[in-house]
Every structure is written in C-alpha cells, then in structure tokens.
Design an enzyme around this catalytic site. Structure first.
Site, PDB file in Angstrom:
ATOM      1  N   VAL A 157       0.837  -1.205   0.000  1.00  0.00           N
ATOM      2  CA  VAL A 157       0.000   0.000   0.000  1.00  0.00           C
ATOM      3  C   VAL A 157       0.869   1.252   0.000  1.00  0.00           C
ATOM      4  O   VAL A 157       0.625   2.201  -0.752  1.00  0.00           O
ATOM      5  CB  VAL A 157      -0.956  -0.004   1.208  1.00  0.00           C
ATOM      6  CG1 VAL A 157      -1.775   1.291   1.244  1.00  0.00           C
ATOM      7  CG2 VAL A 157      -1.888  -1.207   1.145  1.00  0.00           C
ATOM      8  N   VAL A 208      -4.196   5.352   7.251  1.00  0.00           N
ATOM      9  CA  VAL A 208      -5.104   4.313   6.771  1.00  0.00           C
ATOM     10  C   VAL A 208      -4.529   2.937   7.119  1.00  0.00           C
ATOM     11  O   VAL A 208      -4.864   1.939   6.489  1.00  0.00           O
ATOM     12  CB  VAL A 208      -5.348   4.427   5.240  1.00  0.00           C
ATOM     13  CG1 VAL A 208      -6.110   5.691   4.909  1.00  0.00           C
ATOM     14  CG2 VAL A 208      -4.036   4.363   4.476  1.00  0.00           C
ATOM     15  N   ALA A 209      -3.656   2.878   8.126  1.00  0.00           N
ATOM     16  CA  ALA A 209      -3.000   1.619   8.511  1.00  0.00           C
ATOM     17  C   ALA A 209      -3.721   0.989   9.708  1.00  0.00           C
ATOM     18  O   ALA A 209      -4.679   0.229   9.541  1.00  0.00           O
ATOM     19  CB  ALA A 209      -1.525   1.887   8.826  1.00  0.00           C
ATOM     20  N   ARG A 210      -3.242   1.313  10.917  1.00  0.00           N
ATOM     21  CA  ARG A 210      -3.843   0.815  12.159  1.00  0.00           C
ATOM     22  C   ARG A 210      -3.894   1.959  13.158  1.00  0.00           C
ATOM     23  O   ARG A 210      -2.928   2.711  13.315  1.00  0.00           O
ATOM     24  CB  ARG A 210      -3.019  -0.356  12.734  1.00  0.00           C
ATOM     25  CG  ARG A 210      -3.202  -1.662  11.981  1.00  0.00           C
ATOM     26  CD  ARG A 210      -4.597  -2.229  12.231  1.00  0.00           C
ATOM     27  NE  ARG A 210      -4.838  -3.464  11.517  1.00  0.00           N
ATOM     28  CZ  ARG A 210      -5.390  -3.553  10.319  1.00  0.00           C
ATOM     29  NH1 ARG A 210      -5.743  -2.440   9.683  1.00  0.00           N
ATOM     30  NH2 ARG A 210      -5.605  -4.713   9.754  1.00  0.00           N
ATOM     31  N   ASP A 238      -8.561   7.119   9.119  1.00  0.00           N
ATOM     32  CA  ASP A 238      -9.513   6.081   8.705  1.00  0.00           C
ATOM     33  C   ASP A 238      -9.581   4.968   9.738  1.00  0.00           C
ATOM     34  O   ASP A 238     -10.477   4.129   9.680  1.00  0.00           O
ATOM     35  CB  ASP A 238      -9.095   5.500   7.346  1.00  0.00           C
ATOM     36  CG  ASP A 238     -10.105   4.509   6.802  1.00  0.00           C
ATOM     37  OD1 ASP A 238     -11.313   4.824   6.787  1.00  0.00           O
ATOM     38  OD2 ASP A 238      -9.686   3.397   6.411  1.00  0.00           O
ATOM     39  N   GLU A 259     -12.418   0.838  17.702  1.00  0.00           N
ATOM     40  CA  GLU A 259     -13.359   1.004  16.589  1.00  0.00           C
ATOM     41  C   GLU A 259     -14.681   0.328  16.892  1.00  0.00           C
ATOM     42  O   GLU A 259     -14.699  -0.853  17.257  1.00  0.00           O
ATOM     43  CB  GLU A 259     -12.750   0.442  15.295  1.00  0.00           C
ATOM     44  CG  GLU A 259     -11.516   1.227  14.833  1.00  0.00           C
ATOM     45  CD  GLU A 259     -10.976   0.744  13.495  1.00  0.00           C
ATOM     46  OE1 GLU A 259     -11.537  -0.230  12.936  1.00  0.00           O
ATOM     47  OE2 GLU A 259     -10.014   1.327  12.996  1.00  0.00           O
ATOM     48  N   HIS A 275     -13.051   3.372   8.737  1.00  0.00           N
ATOM     49  CA  HIS A 275     -12.239   2.235   8.273  1.00  0.00           C
ATOM     50  C   HIS A 275     -12.687   1.790   6.875  1.00  0.00           C
ATOM     51  O   HIS A 275     -13.092   0.651   6.648  1.00  0.00           O
ATOM     52  CB  HIS A 275     -12.325   1.069   9.255  1.00  0.00           C
ATOM     53  CG  HIS A 275     -11.125   0.164   9.195  1.00  0.00           C
ATOM     54  ND1 HIS A 275     -10.613  -0.471  10.297  1.00  0.00           N
ATOM     55  CD2 HIS A 275     -10.327  -0.203   8.157  1.00  0.00           C
ATOM     56  CE1 HIS A 275      -9.562  -1.203   9.949  1.00  0.00           C
ATOM     57  NE2 HIS A 275      -9.372  -1.052   8.657  1.00  0.00           N
ATOM     58  N   GLY A 315     -10.723   1.910   4.102  1.00  0.00           N
ATOM     59  CA  GLY A 315      -9.586   1.689   3.208  1.00  0.00           C
ATOM     60  C   GLY A 315      -9.828   0.654   2.133  1.00  0.00           C
ATOM     61  O   GLY A 315      -9.445   0.837   0.974  1.00  0.00           O
TER      62      GLY A 315
END
Length: 584
Positions: free
Chosen positions: A188, A266-268, A292, A297, A316, A318
């Site tokens: 990514v 947009v990872a963790r 994101d 969450e 989330h 992505g």
C-alpha cells in the site's frame, strides 16, 4: 493439489486424503477429506458472494456473524478453517478450544494483529491473509484523505450544506512540491508513493525491510525514521501494528516534526498515540490529521478526536470498494481452500515462505526427508525417546547459499517426532515443536563436484548419543545413520545407506531390515515365511561389506507381518538381528 513425488503437500500442512491408506490415524489431530466428508469452514464476518461461492464448492460453509468470544470458542472445535476480517479476535483461547482440528485461519485483508500468530504456530495452524486485492483501494483512500484534508473538503461540504458560504475560512494548501513521508513502504505504501509522485510531490519513505531498488524504481528515497518525520510536510502511515510500531507517533516524535505537518493514517489506529496527537494539534505542531482507523473502533461518541475541527475521519473504509471487497473475498477463499488441499500458500504469514521455483525443485525430496526421519527415529532403542541431537547433511553441487532447506528440515522433524508421539507436525509448527521437545537439528552441506542443475544428490540423517535397537544402524561415527537419494529415472525416494551398509531400497510401504551372515538361500527362507501369511513382498535386496561376511537384507512389505512371522524370521540361524520399520 501440488504433488510431491508420490505424496502431496497435504503432508506438509497436515491435511491428508483417503488415498494415503497407511497414514497413521490420530482422530484429534488429523483432518481427513473425501467426497463424503467435506471440511467445515466458519466465516465469522461478512464475505463477498464470489468468495463464498468458491468456498461452498469445496466445503461446508457456516456463515455466523457477530459471534461473541464464547460462541466462537464453542463453534471452533467443529471447524477446519476460520475466515475473519479485523473485527474478530482469534486469540490463544480460540486455538486451544479447537482441540487441534483448526488447520487454517484466513484473514480477509492485510493486517493480522487480531490473530495470535504465536498460538497459531504452536497449534500447527496456518494463517493466511489477502494482501493484494485491497492494495489499490487502500492506496486510493489514502490519497483521497490526503487531498480532502489539504483542501478542507469535508469541512467545506458541511458548511455549504448548513447554509453558509465561507470561502475564506477553508483556504487549503497545495500538494505540488511538498514532501510526503511514507512510513511503511510495503504494497500500500508504495502505491501511495506512486500516486503522490503523480501529484507532483517529493516522496521519501522509511521502512527497515523495504528493498532499496524498489524504492529507486519509483523515484523514492529511503531515509531514517527521524529524517522522514522531520522533513515531511505530509506523513502517510502504512505500517502494521506490532510492539515496535505501537504508538510510534507520540509526544517525542511529534516534537521532531515540522510545525504545520499534516498526517494521514489508513494503517492501524494503534500506531498513533491519539492523546498525543490531540496535544500536538493544540500546540500547532500538527495542522490537520485524516484518520480512517482508530485504536478503538468505532471510537466512543464523545471522543475528542471526532470533535476536533482539525481532524477528518472515515469509518475504516480503506478496503471498501466494490472491486476490493470481491477481490479480497476471492483471494482469501482461494488461499483457505488451497491450504486445506495441502498447497503452499504465497500469502501464509506464519510459515517459511518457499519460493515457487524452489518448491518445484525440492518436490521429489520432501517425501525422502520425512521418511528418513521416520526410519532414523524407529531405529532408536527405548521407543525412540531420548533423541536430542540430530545432524542432517545435504550433498549437493550447489553453492551453500543456493539451497533452501527449510522445507526439508521441517519434513525431517515431522518424521522424527510423529512416530513416537501424539504431536502432529507440519511446516507451520515444525521448528517450534522441535525446540519445545529439546531437539537440536544441525544442518551441514557436503560439496559435490558436478552439475548444479540437480539441487540435491543425497540427504543423510544422523542421531547422536542414543542406543539403537538395530546395532547395524550405528555407523563408524557412533551415530544412527540413514542416507537416501531420489532416483532420477522414477523420482521415488531410495534408501542407500543404513549404518555402514550400502544398499538400494525403494522407500515405499514398510521395510524389514535383517543383519545376517551372507550365505545362499536367505532370501528364499524369509520370503517363504512371509508368503505363508500371504504378505506381499515388493522387493528384497542385500547390502554387504564383503562376500560371505555380514550383510543387511532389506525386505519391502505391503502389510505389517504378524508377531509370529517376525519371530520366525528372527529364529533363522543366520539372522543375527532384525527390525520392522513403518515408512508411513
């Protein structure tokens, strides 16, 4: 199924078919697949229809969503595979509750921080993910957040819809000429870098594992972590959540950044200390952030992150494109089905990855490696216990760095341990199981002159510091020694040495080894005893040190002889010792 000589890669991962008739049966550790007994796959989170269709063609599929941890643990003992996304925690308790039946966990996506890899490995369970299907979707979302943040698109949209027209309030910043630091230069991250270069940005990246040539090909400079964060106008995060990356953006690292930096994640969520991010925004170090993902969450409704005007947020998304969702579903379905069939998966995350070209070369030697291990341990006195030191020698014309032996080592460990225990060993847990049992495996290379076209000439397995129930198996070095090779003409593994005795024995079925005084008529006497019991003899061969002296006779049998027949063989006057060995 990828065939390995006369066996398949099912033996590598522990899923065997009914066609292997002599496979030892362990009801708690063995999955048997046939036309009448399909495996069961539990899909614990929503999966695209294309993926479900592939799964249903091969297995019984149980789609049970939103399971509580207790419900998941109660179901898992009835399942051969489990497919999850990021919302289901597959922890140690899940693997323990599976009682050994669970063979594959499929993560429909890239990150595997919700799966306990150590526990999976200990229990011999393969973990596969789907790292490629959502790569473009995640990269596109990262760029969407980057541009939306730079131009205040979400805030301006909300303002206009509320009846306001505030052009001066939402003046943005340009991307051209600005420096983007990509933290995590995997699939990514590298795709984000490509797109950012197209927008006219200068891109640097930090990733301790990224190959420099791949970065150069994109026009990206690999730099240190501190250099990346201190030089960046924008930072885009694309790293997994590990102990090393947890809260990697914190008060200390924010203090090293340019004033007015903008951050995309947009990872963790866990890679950012969210409280530290809020402090950095309040201090003016971070101008804006686009998130994101979050450490929790969904985030709490009263989260300060959601209330900040300087933070834009998405739930989330992505991988949330129609194309990516279908692609992920197909990719993970193919990986899980392939693993249940015994195929090596290119997306396995807790097994040594053997390149396809290496696998092709080593196929004929996989069965040889396991059978040599099985032979060697059955030659140990006391039921095979006490085996602690094993030396494996590979004879090859290849250079030492041109021979990948990880798969062969795993199969030797499988052969050494399974015949004397209830432990089920496969490529995933072989090294762990050996270490757990105090088994030290050393590997050596013996150089051979000749063409390096053939990867191996022979494999020798030696067990040190043990007694043998077949004294002839002890070589001059004082170790139980067996050696084998694969015949070029038939691809079948052959035993070529036991102890100091040379022979040429096809490693199929089972074998009776007899040390005898070399004299005429021995083959006929043993053959007559076995014939009386209607036991089919597949071959007989004799290895001797000199004519009319001691010899070792090897007899291949398709069925296990009775104790009475074995006793009769032992009572033949010229037979000094014998042993019956199972090869499968």
């Amino acid at each position: 199924t990828v065939c390995l000589g006369r066996r398949s890669l099912s033996t590598v991962f522990g899923v065997t078919s009914l066609s292997v008739s002599r496979q030892r049966y362990r009801p708690c550790r063995l999955v048997v697949l046939s036309m009448d007994a399909k495996p069961t796959i539990l899909v614990a989170e929503k999966l695209g229809e294309a993926g479900l269709k592939l799964l249903k063609e091969f297995a019984n599929v149980d789609c049970s969503y939103n399971l509580s941890p207790e419900e998941l643990r109660s179901k898992i003992s009835l399942c051969d595979a489990l497919i999850v996304r990021s919302g289901t925690k597959v922890n140690r308790e899940v693997f323990e509750s599976s009682t050994g039946r669970l063979k594959v966990v499929g993560r429909a996506g890239v990150g595997i921080d919700n799966v306990d890899l150590a526990a999976a490995t200990e229990h011999g369970c393969l973990v596969v993910n789907a790292p490629t299907a959502n790569t473009v979707a995640a990269a596109e979302h990262g760029i969407a957040l980057l541009t939306a943040m730079a131009r205040n698109v979400p805030q301006a949209n909300a303002s206009v819809k509320s009846g306001l027209w505030q052009r001066n309030k939402y003046v943005g910043v340009s991307l051209v000429g600005k420096t983007l630091a990509v933290l995590g230069f995997g699939k990514v991250g590298s795709e984000v870098a490509r797109r950012a270069k197209g927008l006219g940005m200068h891109v640097v990246a930090h990733d301790p594992y990224a190959p420099a040539d791949r970065a150069r090909a994109i026009g990206v400079a690999l730099v240190s972590f501190d250099e990346a964060i201190s030089s960046a106008d924008f930072i885009s995060l694309h790293m997994p959540l590990t102990d090393a990356t947890s809260k990697i953006l914190n008060d200390t690292t924010f203090a090293k950044m340019k004033k007015g930096v903008r951050i995309v994640n947009v990872a963790r969520g866990g890679v950012i200390d969210e409280e530290a991010l809020l402090r950095a925004i309040e201090a003016g170090i971070v101008a804006q952030a686009a998130l994101d993902v979050f450490s929790e969450e969904p985030p709490p409704k009263d989260s300060r992150l959601l209330k900040s005007e300087n933070i834009i947020a998405t739930p989330h998304l992505g991988a949330s494109t129609v194309e990516a969702q279908e692609g992920v579903a197909i990719e993970i379905a193919e990986a899980v089905v392939g693993a249940l069939k015994g195929e090596l998966s290119a997306t396995a995350v807790n097994a040594p990855m053997v390149p396809a070209e290496v696998l092709t070369e080593l196929k004929p030697f996989v069965s040889l490696a396991e059978k040599l291990g099985r032979l060697a341990v059955q030659l140990v006195g006391g039921g095979g216990s006490g085996v602690k030191t094993v030396r494996v020698t590979y004879t090859s014309a290849r250079a030492p760095d041109d021979l990948d032996t990880r798969l062969l080592r795993a199969m030797i460990i499988k052969g050494l341990i399974e015949p004397i225990s209830t432990v089920f060993v496969n490529l995933v847990n072989a090294d762990f199981t050996a270490k757990q049992r105090g088994l030290s495996i050393s590997e050596e290379r013996a150089s051979l002159e000749g063409s390096p076209e053939n990867p191996l000439e022979s494999i020798r397995v030696q067990i040190a510091n043990v007694e043998s129930k077949f004294a002839s198996a002890i070589s001059d070095s004082g170790t139980i020694t067996v050696e084998g090779r694969v015949k070029d003409e038939d691809g079948v593994p052959h035993l070529v040495r036991v102890g100091s005795f040379e022979m040429d024995v096809s490693l199929e079925g089972s074998i009776i080894l007899c040390r005898q005084v070399d004299q005429p008529g021995m083959i006929g006497k043993v053959g007559s005893i076995l014939g009386e019991e209607n036991i089919n003899v597949s071959f007989m061969t004799v290895g001797r040190v000199a004519p009319r002296k001691h010899a070792v006779m090897a007899i291949g049998v398709d069925e296990e002889p009775s104790k009475e027949s074995l006793k009769k063989i032992g009572e033949i006057e010229a037979v000094e010792e014998f042993v019956y060995l199972k090869l499968e």
